[in-house]
Design an enzyme around this catalytic site. Structure first.
Site, PDB file in Angstrom:
ATOM      1  N   GLY A  44       0.849  -1.192   0.000  1.00  0.00           N
ATOM      2  CA  GLY A  44       0.000   0.000   0.000  1.00  0.00           C
ATOM      3  C   GLY A  44       0.879   1.233   0.000  1.00  0.00           C
ATOM      4  CD  GLN A  49       3.263   5.990   2.681  1.00  0.00           C
ATOM      5  OE1 GLN A  49       2.319   5.423   2.165  1.00  0.00           O
ATOM      6  NE2 GLN A  49       4.227   5.331   3.309  1.00  0.00           N
ATOM      7  CB  CYS A 102       4.741   2.511   7.603  1.00  0.00           C
ATOM      8  SG  CYS A 102       4.313   3.969   6.643  1.00  0.00           S
ATOM      9  CG  LEU A 103       6.608   1.040   1.731  1.00  0.00           C
ATOM     10  CD1 LEU A 103       6.109   1.290   0.304  1.00  0.00           C
ATOM     11  CD2 LEU A 103       7.719   0.001   1.732  1.00  0.00           C
ATOM     12  CG  HIS A 144      -1.082   1.422   7.139  1.00  0.00           C
ATOM     13  ND1 HIS A 144      -0.208   0.995   8.116  1.00  0.00           N
ATOM     14  CD2 HIS A 144      -0.363   2.262   6.339  1.00  0.00           C
ATOM     15  CE1 HIS A 144       0.975   1.568   7.914  1.00  0.00           C
ATOM     16  NE2 HIS A 144       0.910   2.336   6.850  1.00  0.00           N
ATOM     17  CD  GLU A 145      -1.144   2.547   2.574  1.00  0.00           C
ATOM     18  OE1 GLU A 145      -0.710   3.714   2.487  1.00  0.00           O
ATOM     19  OE2 GLU A 145      -0.450   1.593   2.960  1.00  0.00           O
ATOM     20  CG  HIS A 148      -0.071   7.010   5.235  1.00  0.00           C
ATOM     21  ND1 HIS A 148       1.024   7.541   5.888  1.00  0.00           N
ATOM     22  CD2 HIS A 148       0.184   5.676   5.101  1.00  0.00           C
ATOM     23  CE1 HIS A 148       1.894   6.555   6.126  1.00  0.00           C
ATOM     24  NE2 HIS A 148       1.407   5.419   5.673  1.00  0.00           N
TER      25      HIS A 148
HETATM   26 NI    NI Z   1       2.290   3.525   5.782  1.00  0.00          NI
END
Ligand code: NI
Length: 189
Positions: A44, A49, A102-103, A144-145, A148
């Protein structure tokens, strides 16, 4: 085009994303988001991000479907799609504790409790509205996304003790000392 991913500590990750009105511009952005996410081996990615404060996120749980085997968390319906201007309408199901990463927060993983199901309304790349229910891991990635886009991160759910345990790792990311294998925007730039 692979875009660099913003790391934890950068202020853009704490801002609210704005609604999308230009869907043509959105298409190129979404293509880049999928490429960036896959390059970083993510499932995701949200637009903030990559330093773009637009209400868009992409999810790909299809890549996990083959041979998926996790008793704790069913996959749910696997999807590979973009969610534009999403609104979570309802959460349901028993809350489940499951490990997330998370990236933007490399090498940090922690258990987070979230509801099992989510009902979400969103626009696709053509601007068409959809309302769909998801569960399992696919629902978790969506939640989760979606967070963000509100400036919220999974570490915000952790207990003070758990956050304390991760604090040196988090500080290293904030200080620009962590270099993942994918291109990044350091928080202190
Ligand atoms: Ni994340």
């Amino acid at each position: 085009m692979i875009r660099p991913i913003v790391l934890y500590g950068h202020p853009v990750l704490r801002k609210k994303a704005q609604p999308v009105d230009d869907f043509e511009e959105g298409k190129q952005l979404i293509a880049d988001m999928f490429e960036t996410m896959h390059n970083a081996r993510g499932i995701g990615l949200a637009a903030p991000q990559i330093n773009i404060l637009k209400q868009i996120f992409v999810v790909d749980t299809v890549q996990l479907a083959e041979g998926y085997d996790d008793d704790e968390m069913p996959l749910g319906t696997p999807i590979k799609k973009a969610f534009i201007n999403p609104q979570i309408i309802e959460h349901s199901g028993n809350p489940i504790v499951y490990e997330e990463g998370c990236l933007s927060i490399p090498d940090v993983r922690a258990n987070v409790e979230r509801p099992f199901k989510v009902l979400i309304k969103y626009q696709d790349e053509e601007g068409q509205w959809h309302e769909e229910e998801y569960d399992g891991l696919t629902a978790r990635v969506i939640m989760h996304e979606y967070d963000h886009l509100q400036g919220k991160l999974f570490i915000d759910y952790l207990s003070p003790l758990k956050k304390q345990m991760l604090s040196s790792k988090l500080k290293n990311i904030q200080r620009g000392k962590v270099k993942p294998f994918y291109p990044v925007i350091l928080p202190n730039r």
